[in-house]
Design an enzyme around this catalytic site. Structure first.
Site, short mmCIF file in Angstrom:
data_model
loop_
_atom_site.label_atom_id
_atom_site.label_comp_id
_atom_site.label_asym_id
_atom_site.label_seq_id
_atom_site.Cartn_x
_atom_site.Cartn_y
_atom_site.Cartn_z
N THR B 188 -6.93 8.24 16.19
CA THR B 188 -6.28 6.98 15.83
C THR B 188 -4.86 7.04 16.37
O THR B 188 -4.26 8.11 16.46
CB THR B 188 -6.21 6.79 14.31
OG1 THR B 188 -5.29 7.75 13.78
CG2 THR B 188 -7.57 6.98 13.67
N GLU B 335 -10.47 5.77 9.66
CA GLU B 335 -10.71 6.85 8.69
C GLU B 335 -11.89 6.57 7.78
O GLU B 335 -12.31 7.43 7.02
CB GLU B 335 -9.45 7.07 7.84
CG GLU B 335 -8.27 7.68 8.58
CD GLU B 335 -7.42 6.67 9.35
OE1 GLU B 335 -7.88 5.51 9.52
OE2 GLU B 335 -6.31 7.03 9.77
N LYS B 445 9.47 -4.63 -1.73
CA LYS B 445 9.56 -4.35 -3.17
C LYS B 445 10.94 -4.78 -3.64
O LYS B 445 11.94 -4.13 -3.33
CB LYS B 445 9.35 -2.87 -3.45
CG LYS B 445 7.92 -2.36 -3.16
CD LYS B 445 7.84 -1.52 -1.91
CE LYS B 445 6.42 -1.10 -1.58
NZ LYS B 445 6.31 -0.61 -0.17
N TRP B 450 6.54 -7.41 -5.94
CA TRP B 450 6.12 -7.25 -4.56
C TRP B 450 6.08 -8.61 -3.86
O TRP B 450 5.52 -9.57 -4.40
CB TRP B 450 4.72 -6.64 -4.49
CG TRP B 450 4.69 -5.15 -4.70
CD1 TRP B 450 5.74 -4.35 -5.03
CD2 TRP B 450 3.54 -4.30 -4.58
NE1 TRP B 450 5.32 -3.04 -5.12
CE2 TRP B 450 3.98 -2.99 -4.85
CE3 TRP B 450 2.20 -4.52 -4.27
CZ2 TRP B 450 3.10 -1.89 -4.82
CZ3 TRP B 450 1.34 -3.44 -4.24
CH2 TRP B 450 1.79 -2.13 -4.51
#
Lengths: 545, 545
Positions: B188, B335, B445, B450
């Site tokens: 990756t 993954e 944040k 958020w």
């Protein structure tokens, strides 16, 4: 083998193949699909998941835990489906009891399986009460009822299922454990001797389920269990987990209908009223459904049927086709979880005529993905898969029972050379289609050749005056064995020579060899049958010796 | 756990989940389905199986065996598919090399993976010749060519692929071995640092394949990969095994088309001429296909597209729908093998309007069977799946990479508390639909709340004078972080206050909170991008500090 191997035992990454994983998706779907019991009760998947947790809590409260065995005697129901999940998910073993066994056999299997707890439907209470004193391992009972009035029993029970569930919490933290843990057990019945217990692990059931999804998705251009499927089993849930289909249907979050007791008119009514699109059953019950009174007022054209257990005849497949029912055949046995092969109507076959398609539908299907199937000659040599060579079907797959429960010696009859021996003789064609020719013990070995008793019966039955027929091999000094036919005549004036003359035409057309014609033909009033109505060739052979 | 455990290690019954099992069925089908290369070469499944055996023999003859690593640099081809099977089936590891890497990165990955043998297409010969002297583990090369004239090279090679295959035997006895053996590896690429290697075992790939079949069968009422599917990948085979789809297509014995190099007009021509019904790709290439010259002469109404890699926008899904293309979204990462969730148009959704269906199609799908997905708050507490609460997506599944190759420490970034952390922030609705809101490192944040940078970008981009926009969080003493916007104006006379005014309407409608409006907005000429054209937020943040 010096391959690079992952540290599979590392718990941080381990994700064992457990039955609880088949519920991971399904519990999430709050769609319109429900689990229906007899058209009377309906549960959403979320309610179903809650009930599985309630049952797990109830079982735990009753002291049932990992390694214990929970027996169930019930008709096909939402309760049974809840047991399919909750019992193995807490690490216990589910024993699906064959409610058609004689009291003696029932007693034998429940003691042999070492059942700890028994869930018993009120219809079977008197049966269980009769044998209660002889049950050596059972510690407790839970009663199942279809009515609001609670059943009463002399069994030392812990109450009624619904009552207990209503008191239990809707959350349960199902543990992870070894995927090779035993999840289910049940008994196969032979024509003689005691029933034999088979058993399957979590890993085996999860892989059988995943593989079945692929097989059913590829059985036809439109999958047998697609998102719009309405599923109803017509193979009892005690019989090889209703061929494993309830696990498939639940994993996919499909609409499911559980019919309770099997009454043909009632089953057909449910097919019609619940819009059932897919069921599976044995040919006998399939025929009963098509002949039922309710069948006349039912449009079957959205219903598809997977037939197994015995061969689907062309006649029955034709009759079904006239009603708009597409039929499929599955092949397997209790010891194989059960699915090994299933009909595959691919693009090529779907373009053929209906009659040609039926010739594929009545075969025993194509081995499903992950199944390694061969046909072997008597010396253990693999035979060509050319549609002509016929030999014993041997298989490897991830979901075969390893041996019979508590009888490891008996597993040796099943396994040899790393392959499970099915005892069936078949051909496999170039394009993978399996055709079962006979049971190996019923094949007639004569002069170094094999004659299929089933084929000979089929040809003899074409004579218009034959009502029924059985062919067995009898010992012969010169040829090893010779075919012997028992025939029940339609009207009484049939003679053995008429049958031999009838068979001559098939010698001329090349369908059989001359030596397949029996020298001995007995015209009889009745042919011995087993308790489930199959021809009892063991008894016939015993009477002839 | 004191469950009853099967003696799984007993070799007589063991049936490891190996990639060779995905071929058990496919090799049997001698139907009309073929594996097509660029519309020029066609191989039946039986020929394909022969070629897999020939390749296995060729590799063995070259000294490649269990535990060795075989690298492939090729366009999408039948040859690559043969490597997908033959290399792991002999117990070796397949390294699918990212041919788009820079020579330095290519060199890094090939040395890091410890490649033993390299199969290299003639188009990449000069590239490999450049780095050859620095390849520390490679012992041999095999050349791939699309022409009859053999390629020449200064690499110390053992001939050309077709030539070697033609000399090899068509039978190979593929061994059984531990299902946890590594089968494949690839790299990756992040925006900084060296590429990281992920790796998958036979068991992982088999389970991913089986699970994908279920997911694709349930993606719609008509399965995406049913028996009549014609499949063509448009995600490179070096990239997470083309999302694992070639394994699915081969296991099911489907018609498959491999397009070679990706040229939009050529891909569209193949879709038309080969009757392709299913492909998967990233949104960028999907858009390129729809805008290609060939698109005008192509009827796309039989073609379905699974989109992944980046979000599918409603605009692109609408454009596709106008052309009769049904779109589906898959979500996952390198993954995760990669599939975690996929669109599920069930009976309920299929009855809704096309526009309502598209609102489902552009979401990140529903977690597939066997995938356990949660969203966690920053303290590791699971959040409700109610379509509102948003948290980091964490998963468990049988096919997640355990850590990065030869860098076990880096796996700690990935795994925590037994769950793989995707780094994506999402909501999950009541009915299981996942909506990705942001990358966790891009979430702003501020004051304990958020703010999704993606959502803010989306709202800002609705202003007619905004050409492009990026929003990042910048450190703030009082609030922790504050949003900062970079905007490229359409025509030059845009001002920061106009954007703030524009955003006020979304505060009034309740879509964002007042504190989401950035105090700092920079009007710029250009927004930093990565080599693959994504906004480079790391660089933007670095420039701001």
């Amino acid at each position: 083998m010096n391959t690079k191997i992952l540290p599979s035992s590392d718990e941080a990454y381990a994700y064992p193949l457990l039955i609880k994983r088949l519920l991971t998706s399904a519990q999430r779907f709050e769609n319109e699909n429900t689990i229906v019991y007899r058209g009377e009760q309906r549960f959403s998947y979320r309610e179903f998941n809650d009930r599985v947790c309630r049952l797990a809590n109830t079982l735990s409260d009753m002291g049932i835990g990992p390694g214990d065995t929970v027996a169930v005697l019930d008709w096909d129901s939402h309760r049974y489906l809840e047991c399919f999940f909750a019992v193995p998910m807490i690490g216990a073993v589910l024993h699906t009891v064959n409610i058609r066994l004689s009291p003696e056999q029932l007693l034998y299997t429940m003691n042999h399986a070492e059942d700890d707890l028994v869930l018993v439907h009120e219809d079977f209470l008197s049966l269980v009460e009769t044998i209660q004193g002889q049950l050596t391992t059972v510690k407790n009972y839970l009663l199942l009822s279809d009515h609001d009035t609670k059943p009463t029993s002399t069994l030392p029970h812990s109450g009624e299922y619904e009552e207990r569930l209503s008191q239990a919490a809707t959350e349960f933290d199902f543990p992870d454990f070894d995927e090779n843990s035993v999840a289910t057990t049940f008994y196969t019945t032979g024509t003689t001797g005691n029933p034999k217990g088979v058993y399957f692990s979590h890993r085996q059931l999860v892989l059988h389920t995943l593989n079945m999804i692929g097989a059913l998705a590829n059985a036809d251009l439109k999958p047998l269990m697609g998102s719009d499927c309405v599923y109803m089993p017509i193979t009892p849930m005690f019989h090889v987990h209703a061929w494993g289909m309830p696990y498939v249907a639940t994993m996919l979050g499909l609409q499911q209908v559980y019919p309770g007791r099997y009454v043909p008119d009632e089953l057909v009514r449910l097919i019609r009223e619940e819009g059932v699109t897919f069921s599976h059953c044995v040919p006998t019950i399939f025929q009963m459904l098509l002949n039922s009174d309710e069948a006349n007022k039912t449009d079957f054209s959205n219903w598809k049927a997977l037939i197994g257990g015995s061969p689907l005849t062309t006649g029955l497949a034709n009759k079904a086709a006239e009603l708009g029912i597409q039929t499929y055949t599955g092949y397997g046995m209790s010891e194989t979880c059960p699915l090994l092969s299933v009909t595959r109507i691919d693009r090529r076959i779907s373009q053929q005529s209906e009659q040609q398609q039926i010739s594929y539908r009545v075969k025993a299907g194509v081995p499903t993905n992950l199944v390694d199937m061969q046909i072997w000659d008597p010396t253990g040599k693999p035979l060509p898969q050319d549609g002509t060579a016929s030999g014993e079907v041997v298989v490897r797959a991830p979901w075969l029972t390893q041996s019979y429960l508590h009888e490891p010696g008996k597993g040796d009859e099943l396994w040899s050379g790393g392959w499970l021996h099915t005892g069936d003789v078949a051909t496999i064609s170039d394009d993978g289609y399996v055709e079962i020719r006979d049971r190996i013990k019923d094949v007639i070995k004569t002069g170094g050749e094999w004659i299929s008793s089933l084929e000979l019966e089929s040809l003899i039955s074409r004579h218009p005056q034959v009502a029924s027929v059985a062919v067995v091999g009898v010992p012969d000094q010169r040829w090893g064995e010779r075919p012997h036919a028992l025939i029940v005549s339609q009207n009484g004036d049939l003679e053995a020579d008429m049958i031999r003359l009838h068979l001559e035409q098939f010698v001329e057309s090349g369908q059989i060899n001359k030596w397949a014609i029996p020298e001995t033909i007995d015209l009889v009033n009745d042919i011995p049958k087993t308790s489930v109505g199959k021809i009892d060739k063991k008894r016939i052979r015993a009477q002839l010796v």
